[in-house]
Design an enzyme around this catalytic site. Structure first.
Site, PDB file in Angstrom:
ATOM      1  N   ARG A  18      36.772  30.042  41.421  1.00  0.00           N
ATOM      2  CA  ARG A  18      36.961  31.391  41.959  1.00  0.00           C
ATOM      3  C   ARG A  18      36.961  32.404  40.829  1.00  0.00           C
ATOM      4  NH1 ARG A  18      34.968  29.494  45.530  1.00  0.00           N
ATOM      5  NH2 ARG A  18      35.874  28.733  47.453  1.00  0.00           N
ATOM      6  N   CYS A  19      36.632  33.626  41.194  1.00  0.00           N
ATOM      7  CA  CYS A  19      36.556  34.750  40.265  1.00  0.00           C
ATOM      8  C   CYS A  19      37.814  34.792  39.396  1.00  0.00           C
ATOM      9  CB  CYS A  19      36.417  36.040  41.074  1.00  0.00           C
ATOM     10  SG  CYS A  19      36.177  37.508  40.074  1.00  0.00           S
TER      11      CYS A  19
END
Length: 81
Positions: A18-19
């Protein structure tokens, strides 16, 4: 019609991340590549639909193709100068 995602010089599987991890991994991988080489990025984070194109513009790499209609997303970039 040929698949633009076949035969990249390198492939990066960022699924499950994830970011900001996918873009950080892309940046690290691209640093190890030579100008003109291609990188296939496979990701499932919806933020990559914004982050990968933005990264290419900011870092002056060419986004050759992207497929974001289904997961996993695929992006093909060519390293710039």
């Amino acid at each position: 019609m040929t698949d633009p995602f076949t035969n990249p010089d390198k492939t990066l599987d960022a699924q499950g991340l994830r970011c900001p991890e996918p873009v950080m991994m892309v940046r690290k991988t691209v640093r190890q590549m030579e100008t003109g080489q291609t990188l296939l990025i496979i990701a499932d984070d919806p933020a990559t639909t914004r982050d990968i194109p933005g990264f290419c513009v900011y870092m002056e790499h060419e986004l050759l193709a992207q497929e974001t209609e289904q997961v996993p997303y695929r992006y093909l970039l060519r390293k710039g100068q």
